[in-house]
Design an enzyme around this catalytic site. Structure first.
Site, PDB file in Angstrom:
ATOM      1  N   GLU A  34      -6.246 -10.923  -0.891  1.00 35.91           N
ATOM      2  CA  GLU A  34      -7.030 -10.679   0.329  1.00 35.91           C
ATOM      3  C   GLU A  34      -8.521 -10.640  -0.009  1.00 35.91           C
ATOM      4  O   GLU A  34      -9.243  -9.719   0.376  1.00 35.91           O
ATOM      5  CB  GLU A  34      -6.604  -9.344   0.978  1.00 35.91           C
ATOM      6  CG  GLU A  34      -5.115  -9.255   1.244  1.00 35.91           C
ATOM      7  CD  GLU A  34      -4.701  -7.969   1.993  1.00 35.91           C
ATOM      8  OE1 GLU A  34      -5.557  -7.240   2.517  1.00 35.91           O
ATOM      9  OE2 GLU A  34      -3.482  -7.712   2.027  1.00 35.91           O
ATOM     10  N   GLU A  88       0.799  -1.247   0.000  1.00 34.15           N
ATOM     11  CA  GLU A  88       0.000   0.000   0.000  1.00 34.15           C
ATOM     12  C   GLU A  88       0.828   1.292   0.000  1.00 34.15           C
ATOM     13  O   GLU A  88       0.509   2.235   0.708  1.00 34.15           O
ATOM     14  CB  GLU A  88      -0.959  -0.015   1.198  1.00 34.15           C
ATOM     15  CG  GLU A  88      -1.872  -1.236   1.205  1.00 34.15           C
ATOM     16  CD  GLU A  88      -2.733  -1.357   2.462  1.00 34.15           C
ATOM     17  OE1 GLU A  88      -2.715  -0.454   3.308  1.00 34.15           O
ATOM     18  OE2 GLU A  88      -3.428  -2.389   2.584  1.00 34.15           O
TER      19      GLU A  88
HETATM   20  O1  9MR Z   1      -7.151  -8.045   8.883  1.00 36.51           O
HETATM   21  C1  9MR Z   1      -6.211  -7.182   9.484  1.00 36.51           C
HETATM   22  C2  9MR Z   1      -6.782  -6.626  10.790  1.00 36.51           C
HETATM   23  O2  9MR Z   1      -6.927  -7.669  11.734  1.00 36.51           O
HETATM   24  C3  9MR Z   1      -5.861  -5.540  11.331  1.00 36.51           C
HETATM   25  O3  9MR Z   1      -6.476  -4.934  12.462  1.00 36.51           O
HETATM   26  C4  9MR Z   1      -5.586  -4.505  10.254  1.00 36.51           C
HETATM   27  C5  9MR Z   1      -4.622  -3.452  10.786  1.00 36.51           C
HETATM   28  O4  9MR Z   1      -4.321  -2.508   9.862  1.00 36.51           O
HETATM   29  O5  9MR Z   1      -5.031  -5.128   9.113  1.00 36.51           O
HETATM   30  C6  9MR Z   1      -5.902  -6.049   8.526  1.00 36.51           C
HETATM   31  O6  9MR Z   1      -5.313  -6.589   7.355  1.00 36.51           O
HETATM   32  C7  9MR Z   1      -5.040  -5.677   6.303  1.00 36.51           C
HETATM   33  C8  9MR Z   1      -3.877  -6.234   5.514  1.00 36.51           C
HETATM   34  O7  9MR Z   1      -2.798  -6.484   6.361  1.00 36.51           O
HETATM   35  C9  9MR Z   1      -3.462  -5.280   4.415  1.00 36.51           C
HETATM   36  N1  9MR Z   1      -4.571  -4.963   3.562  1.00 36.51           N
HETATM   37  C10 9MR Z   1      -5.785  -4.513   4.229  1.00 36.51           C
HETATM   38  C11 9MR Z   1      -6.185  -5.539   5.300  1.00 36.51           C
HETATM   39  C12 9MR Z   1      -7.500  -5.153   5.900  1.00 36.51           C
HETATM   40  O8  9MR Z   1      -7.389  -3.902   6.552  1.00 36.51           O
END
Ligand code: 9MR
Length: 363
Positions: A268, A161
């Protein structure tokens, strides 16, 4: 579809009735996503170590998936909480489970603006670190983590990102960018490649199908390729919804990135029953959590369409990973704030396949 449901029902009757038969007489266990897609690409799922201790989730994972991504436990904050301390336990638990069950692992992730540890961007006196020191820290982190799992993790989301959502900028104005300029991106890939030359290295992002952001990501990746940076692939996160992406945008995205000589994965995947709402997911007064028949129908049609496109694009697509196992737990319910209950996956809150599942496996 009816046919398929009938076959699944029959298989489970046969299977239950088969206890006591010798192994050569036993019918094969019921097929899962990974088997239907065996000739196409691995099907993965994001997990936590807690899920790997829950028998119902373990059974579902082993039947349906052949690749794991740690949802949070390899991110820099969780795995490297202090400069001289790594927290390996949760990440090791996921890798050990994968090894024991012959599943692949995608590492997620090595460099991101979220979930960073507090010490990373600061000197001991609290002042911001220099570019040289930050790159040294990035190098040491990547080198240590990638080498630990060499041979056990086949692919890494190296940079996550980094491109801006705002159309006036190419790169997100993160601490990485403020301190290093754009160099941190190429360096992260070089460090990862040096630590494990076999690992498949990804740039990973969301909203990649929206034409404006797609083009900004394309510009970044083109520059990296021209500079001979060791990048192999791009991850389309696939946090989609009942209304996007369109078939045209999805195909155009896969083909545009593939034209750079990059492989593509959906890293994802989930299909929210609400429109994109990253910044305003809070529950609104008077709203219900209902998962209506209309939502379910539209979601089923979306999943059917997306997997049709994935199969058509198999030349470029090397994996599809879901973000969470079932509607029992999805990050969309609680991140960034407690919001409405969402139902974005192929399995319901009781771990049972939803109508969308049958459309995905029936082709
Ligand atoms: O699913 C993840 C969640 O449990 C966390 O709180 C969050 C923190 O930023 O990140 C989520 O996973 C993310 C992933 O690492 C990167 N792409 C977006 C995902 C959803 O926010």
């Amino acid at each position: 579809m009816k046919n398929n449901m009938y076959r699944l029902a029959l298989a489970s009757v046969l299977f239950t009735g088969a206890v006591g038969l010798s192994s050569s007489q036993r019918p094969p266990a019921e097929k899962g996503l990974k088997d239907y897609y065996q000739a196409y690409f691995p099907i993965g799922v994001a997990v936590s170590p807690q899920a790997l201790k829950n028998p119902a989730e373990v059974a579902l994972i082993l039947r349906q998936f052949n690749s794991l991504t740690p949802e949070n436990d390899m991110k820099m904050g969780p795995i490297h909480p202090e400069e001289n301390r790594y927290n390996w336990g949760p990440a090791d638990a996921i890798v050990d489970f994968a090894q024991a069950h012959q599943l692949r692992v995608r590492g997620h992730n090595l460099c991101w603006h979220e979930q960073t540890p507090r010490w990373l961007f600061k000197n001991a006196d609290g002042s911001p670190v220099s570019k040289e020191l930050l790159l040294r820290r990035l190098h040491d982190h990547i080198d240590t983590v990638v080498k630990r799992y060499k041979g056990k993790i086949y692919a890494w989301d190296v940079v996550n990102e980094a491109v801006a959502d705002d159309s006036t900028q190419l790169l997100r104005n993160s601490d990485w960018y403020k301190i290093c300029g754009e160099d941190f991106i190429a360096e992260a890939f070089r460090y990862a490649h040096a630590a494990d030359p076999q690992a498949v290295l990804f740039y990973n992002d969301y909203n990649t199908e929206r034409p404006g952001k797609r083009e900004r990501i394309y510009q970044l990746l083109k520059k990296l390729k021209q500079a001979k940076v060791p990048i192999d692939a791009v991850g389309l996160q696939g946090h989609w919804s009942l209304v996007e992406p369109t078939e045209k945008d999805l195909r155009a995205t896969i083909e545009r990135f593939a034209s750079l000589g990059l492989k593509v994965q959906i890293t994802e995947l989930d299909v929210s029953v609400y429109p994109w709402e990253k910044d305003r997911r809070a529950r609104r007064p008077g709203e219900s959590d209902a998962y209506t028949p209309e939502m379910q129908q539209k979601q089923t049609a979306q999943y059917k369409l997306f997997f049709k496109v994935f199969r058509d694009e198999v030349k470029y697509l090397t994996g599809v990973t879901f973000w969470n196992i079932s509607d029992h737990y999805t990050w969309l319910d609680s991140y960034p704030v407690a919001g409405r209950k969402n139902h974005p996956l192929l399995f319901d809150e009781n771990f049972k396949p939803k109508p969308a599942y049958y459309e995905v496996v029936n082709f």
